[in-house]
Design an enzyme around this catalytic site. Structure first.
Site, PDB file in Angstrom:
ATOM      1  N   LYS A  35      -8.138  -0.790  -9.410  1.00 28.86           N
ATOM      2  CA  LYS A  35      -8.906  -1.383  -8.161  1.00 28.86           C
ATOM      3  C   LYS A  35     -10.125  -0.367  -8.009  1.00 28.86           C
ATOM      4  O   LYS A  35      -9.743   0.766  -7.647  1.00 28.86           O
ATOM      5  CB  LYS A  35      -7.850  -1.902  -7.135  1.00 28.86           C
ATOM      6  CG  LYS A  35      -8.505  -2.509  -5.801  1.00 28.86           C
ATOM      7  CD  LYS A  35      -7.488  -2.673  -4.974  1.00 28.86           C
ATOM      8  CE  LYS A  35      -8.038  -3.280  -3.618  1.00 28.86           C
ATOM      9  NZ  LYS A  35      -8.723  -2.531  -2.954  1.00 28.86           N
ATOM     10  N   TYR A  62      -2.409   5.317  -4.231  1.00 33.55           N
ATOM     11  CA  TYR A  62      -3.592   6.315  -4.101  1.00 33.55           C
ATOM     12  C   TYR A  62      -2.989   7.426  -4.881  1.00 33.55           C
ATOM     13  O   TYR A  62      -1.824   7.958  -4.614  1.00 33.55           O
ATOM     14  CB  TYR A  62      -3.612   6.574  -2.492  1.00 33.55           C
ATOM     15  CG  TYR A  62      -4.368   5.520  -1.713  1.00 33.55           C
ATOM     16  CD1 TYR A  62      -5.848   5.233  -2.132  1.00 33.55           C
ATOM     17  CD2 TYR A  62      -3.774   4.939  -0.682  1.00 33.55           C
ATOM     18  CE1 TYR A  62      -6.503   4.080  -1.605  1.00 33.55           C
ATOM     19  CE2 TYR A  62      -4.478   4.020   0.033  1.00 33.55           C
ATOM     20  CZ  TYR A  62      -5.919   3.504  -0.475  1.00 33.55           C
ATOM     21  OH  TYR A  62      -6.570   2.609   0.192  1.00 33.55           O
ATOM     22  N   ARG A  70     -16.454   5.736   8.432  1.00 31.03           N
ATOM     23  CA  ARG A  70     -16.326   4.620   9.181  1.00 31.03           C
ATOM     24  C   ARG A  70     -16.483   5.081  10.620  1.00 31.03           C
ATOM     25  O   ARG A  70     -15.869   5.452  11.493  1.00 31.03           O
ATOM     26  CB  ARG A  70     -14.818   3.952   9.078  1.00 31.03           C
ATOM     27  CG  ARG A  70     -14.568   3.875   7.324  1.00 31.03           C
ATOM     28  CD  ARG A  70     -13.075   3.378   7.120  1.00 31.03           C
ATOM     29  NE  ARG A  70     -12.893   3.569   5.718  1.00 31.03           N
ATOM     30  CZ  ARG A  70     -11.867   3.262   5.205  1.00 31.03           C
ATOM     31  NH1 ARG A  70     -10.479   2.754   5.790  1.00 31.03           N
ATOM     32  NH2 ARG A  70     -11.818   3.383   3.988  1.00 31.03           N
ATOM     33  N   HIS A  96     -13.855  -2.298  -1.797  1.00 23.39           N
ATOM     34  CA  HIS A  96     -12.869  -1.880  -0.571  1.00 23.39           C
ATOM     35  C   HIS A  96     -13.202  -2.331   0.612  1.00 23.39           C
ATOM     36  O   HIS A  96     -13.182  -2.023   1.658  1.00 23.39           O
ATOM     37  CB  HIS A  96     -12.985  -0.084  -0.429  1.00 23.39           C
ATOM     38  CG  HIS A  96     -11.662   0.394  -0.295  1.00 23.39           C
ATOM     39  ND1 HIS A  96     -10.686   0.807  -1.135  1.00 23.39           N
ATOM     40  CD2 HIS A  96     -10.900   0.406   0.903  1.00 23.39           C
ATOM     41  CE1 HIS A  96      -9.543   1.161  -0.502  1.00 23.39           C
ATOM     42  NE2 HIS A  96      -9.588   0.916   0.746  1.00 23.39           N
ATOM     43  N   GLY A 115      -7.652 -10.038   1.911  1.00 22.11           N
ATOM     44  CA  GLY A 115      -7.318  -8.889   2.655  1.00 22.11           C
ATOM     45  C   GLY A 115      -7.319  -9.224   4.191  1.00 22.11           C
ATOM     46  O   GLY A 115      -6.411  -9.765   4.852  1.00 22.11           O
ATOM     47  N   ARG A 116      -8.639  -8.922   4.947  1.00 23.75           N
ATOM     48  CA  ARG A 116      -8.626  -9.012   6.345  1.00 23.75           C
ATOM     49  C   ARG A 116      -8.005 -10.123   6.969  1.00 23.75           C
ATOM     50  O   ARG A 116      -7.313 -10.267   8.056  1.00 23.75           O
ATOM     51  CB  ARG A 116     -10.043  -8.813   6.773  1.00 23.75           C
ATOM     52  CG  ARG A 116     -10.561  -7.503   6.721  1.00 23.75           C
ATOM     53  CD  ARG A 116     -12.170  -7.219   7.264  1.00 23.75           C
ATOM     54  NE  ARG A 116     -12.451  -6.064   7.231  1.00 23.75           N
ATOM     55  CZ  ARG A 116     -13.310  -5.302   6.263  1.00 23.75           C
ATOM     56  NH1 ARG A 116     -13.210  -6.268   5.319  1.00 23.75           N
ATOM     57  NH2 ARG A 116     -13.670  -4.166   6.435  1.00 23.75           N
ATOM     58  N   ARG A 142     -12.773 -15.193   2.087  1.00 22.95           N
ATOM     59  CA  ARG A 142     -12.326 -15.858   3.605  1.00 22.95           C
ATOM     60  C   ARG A 142     -11.873 -17.196   3.452  1.00 22.95           C
ATOM     61  O   ARG A 142     -11.614 -18.166   4.222  1.00 22.95           O
ATOM     62  CB  ARG A 142     -13.571 -15.769   4.224  1.00 22.95           C
ATOM     63  CG  ARG A 142     -13.978 -14.593   4.738  1.00 22.95           C
ATOM     64  CD  ARG A 142     -13.181 -13.823   5.375  1.00 22.95           C
ATOM     65  NE  ARG A 142     -13.494 -12.362   5.766  1.00 22.95           N
ATOM     66  CZ  ARG A 142     -13.444 -11.279   4.969  1.00 22.95           C
ATOM     67  NH1 ARG A 142     -12.520 -11.282   4.002  1.00 22.95           N
ATOM     68  NH2 ARG A 142     -13.848 -10.202   5.557  1.00 22.95           N
ATOM     69  N   SER A 149       0.793  -1.192  -0.021  1.00 25.01           N
ATOM     70  CA  SER A 149      -0.030   0.125   0.072  1.00 25.01           C
ATOM     71  C   SER A 149       0.846   1.141   0.062  1.00 25.01           C
ATOM     72  O   SER A 149       1.948   1.387   0.652  1.00 25.01           O
ATOM     73  CB  SER A 149      -0.915  -0.041   1.210  1.00 25.01           C
ATOM     74  OG  SER A 149      -1.594   1.452   1.548  1.00 25.01           O
ATOM     75  N   ASP A 192     -12.142  -8.748  -5.061  1.00 30.81           N
ATOM     76  CA  ASP A 192     -11.533  -8.460  -3.970  1.00 30.81           C
ATOM     77  C   ASP A 192     -12.989  -7.939  -3.053  1.00 30.81           C
ATOM     78  O   ASP A 192     -13.961  -7.817  -3.559  1.00 30.81           O
ATOM     79  CB  ASP A 192     -10.585  -7.120  -4.037  1.00 30.81           C
ATOM     80  CG  ASP A 192     -10.345  -6.682  -2.596  1.00 30.81           C
ATOM     81  OD1 ASP A 192      -9.475  -6.888  -1.969  1.00 30.81           O
ATOM     82  OD2 ASP A 192     -11.049  -5.381  -2.341  1.00 30.81           O
ATOM     83  N   THR A 209      -5.798   2.325  -6.865  1.00 28.02           N
ATOM     84  CA  THR A 209      -7.189   2.417  -6.345  1.00 28.02           C
ATOM     85  C   THR A 209      -7.821   3.730  -6.665  1.00 28.02           C
ATOM     86  O   THR A 209      -7.309   4.758  -6.342  1.00 28.02           O
ATOM     87  CB  THR A 209      -6.929   2.239  -4.854  1.00 28.02           C
ATOM     88  OG1 THR A 209      -6.204   1.141  -4.596  1.00 28.02           O
ATOM     89  CG2 THR A 209      -8.185   2.337  -4.136  1.00 28.02           C
ATOM     90  N   GLN A 221       0.602  -0.503  -4.828  1.00 27.56           N
ATOM     91  CA  GLN A 221      -0.683  -0.036  -4.958  1.00 27.56           C
ATOM     92  C   GLN A 221      -0.628   1.499  -4.644  1.00 27.56           C
ATOM     93  O   GLN A 221       0.081   2.002  -3.539  1.00 27.56           O
ATOM     94  CB  GLN A 221      -1.507  -0.330  -3.897  1.00 27.56           C
ATOM     95  CG  GLN A 221      -2.915   0.091  -3.756  1.00 27.56           C
ATOM     96  CD  GLN A 221      -3.066   1.425  -2.781  1.00 27.56           C
ATOM     97  OE1 GLN A 221      -2.240   1.523  -1.885  1.00 27.56           O
ATOM     98  NE2 GLN A 221      -3.894   2.245  -2.998  1.00 27.56           N
ATOM     99  N   GLY A 258     -14.500  -9.720   0.853  1.00 29.43           N
ATOM    100  CA  GLY A 258     -15.026 -10.900   1.710  1.00 29.43           C
ATOM    101  C   GLY A 258     -14.474 -12.188   1.257  1.00 29.43           C
ATOM    102  O   GLY A 258     -15.062 -12.959   2.001  1.00 29.43           O
TER     103      GLY A 258
END
Length: 377
Positions: free
Chosen positions: A247, A144, A179, A271, A325-326, A306, A122, A302, A170, A142, A304
């Site tokens: 992305k 920005y 958020r 995202h 990701g997460r 798992r 990132s 991208d 992105t 990546q 979700g």
């Protein structure tokens, strides 16, 4: 069967069982992270409806397996952006990974390199791109888009000097999504975690805690350019000798325009549910994008993902691969590089099993599978 054979295996007191799947790392991470850091990683924007929709949409994808195909041991290797990787998977770009573990990006990049999958570094990494590239195998950078065009050029030069194999722009962050967990926590990045790719002092706002304010949102509002255009993408394409990825695409019309602009891939992404709350789940948008680009560029999914079955689902919907990701942040928090290596090993095993159960010899055959919609409980 004897009574003894029914007893639970001995597990040392105080030690949780080893993770059996990527989801198991979530509880391990939550147990070791400060609550506000967990919320920063786990949360989405607004009411988090899009965040929840990502998981529901993937769960509703039923894959129709093929039978009598003679598949004993599937191959998991796949080509992404002109190179062969161990899995049709890349580690998604995620900011400030030293929030999760002192080794941060270098640990996760190293784990990705050992697993043979690309790592996407990132712009807001907490380690400089040179260190990340030195720690990993295949590293993509990546970007920005920043208000300071000179800084954008400098980032491109440093990514090229570090040997990054692709550039990922992105495009879904004109401003940071609202958020609410971060707002309620008045979340700020601690002083020891910096945006290492930015000049000194350019991330000061990210560290300035203010009641009722996300310091991350304040910082990105100061440094991110809110009005990027297709002309900027054309400028970037002309200056980028490596494969270029866009992305954050959900509308097929944008995917077509990106393909016409000469990008090598688009990433269908909301995202991770962290930008426009109310945007569709990425998996729901994927088939329309695949149909629209009609092979003019690669399509990645991208948001979700798992586990290995999700990779299979994405391929069956037409994707060439996925970004995860997460779960990788959970694994990093739980065990540093070792935790991340375990997570990627589990993912590889799950995907191999999913291919075998679907009757596919390799990821290319998975893209010929058909899907149906299943009802979720």
């Amino acid at each position: 069967m004897s009574e003894t054979s029914l007893s639970k295996p001995d597990v040392p007191l105080g030690e949780p069982p080893a993770p059996a799947g990527l989801a198991d790392f979530a509880d391990l991470a939550r147990a070791v992270l400060p609550p506000e850091v967990w919320d920063f990683v786990d949360g989405g924007s607004g009411a988090e409806t899009t965040l929840a929709a990502n998981r529901r949409a993937l769960d509703r994808v039923g894959v129709l397996p093929r039978v009598l195909r003679g598949v004993a041991t599937p191959r998991t290797e796949a080509r992404l952006l002109g190179a062969t990787h161990a899995l049709p998977v890349a580690v998604a770009p995620m900011a400030y990974q030293r929030l999760l573990h002192p080794d941060g990006e270098t640990a996760l990049a190293g784990a990705a390199g050992a697993a043979g999958v690309p790592y996407v570094a990132s712009t807001l990494s907490s380690a400089p791109i040179g260190e990340i590239a030195a720690a990993g195998g295949t590293v993509w950078f990546q970007l920005y888009w920043l208000r300071d065009r000179g800084l954008v050029t400098d980032l491109l030069d440093r990514a090229r000097a570090a040997g990054c194999a692709a550039l990922v722009l992105t495009v879904d962050v004109p401003i940071l999504g609202r958020r609410l967990r971060d707002v309620r926590n008045s979340f700020a990045i601690p002083p020891h975690v910096i945006a290492a790719n930015l000049p000194a002092g350019r991330d000061d706002l990210a560290h300035a805690a203010t009641p009722g304010v996300s310091a991350v949102a304040a910082h990105t509002g100061e440094v991110f350019a809110p009005a990027v255009t297709w002309a900027d993408l054309d400028w970037l394409r002309e200056r980028t000798p490596v494969p270029l990825v866009v992305k954050g695409v959900l509308d097929p019309r944008d995917a077509v325009r990106a393909a016409e602009a000469g990008v090598d891939a688009v990433v269908v992404s909301n995202h991770g549910g962290r930008q426009l709350d109310g945007a569709p789940a990425s998996a729901a948008a994927l088939p329309g994008v695949v149909e629209a680009v009609a092979g003019r560029c690669e399509v990645l999914l991208d948001s979700g993902v798992r586990g290995g079955v999700d990779v299979l689902r994405a391929l069956a919907l037409g994707a060439h691969g996925v970004l995860v990701g997460r779960p990788m942040l959970w694994a990093l928090a739980a065990g540093g590089r070792s935790g991340a290596e375990t997570a990627l090993s589990l993912l590889a095993g799950e995907f191999r099993d999913a291919l075998a159960l679907a009757g596919c010899a390799d990821p290319a055959e998975a893209r010929d599978l058909r899907t149906t919609t299943v009802e979720c409980a």
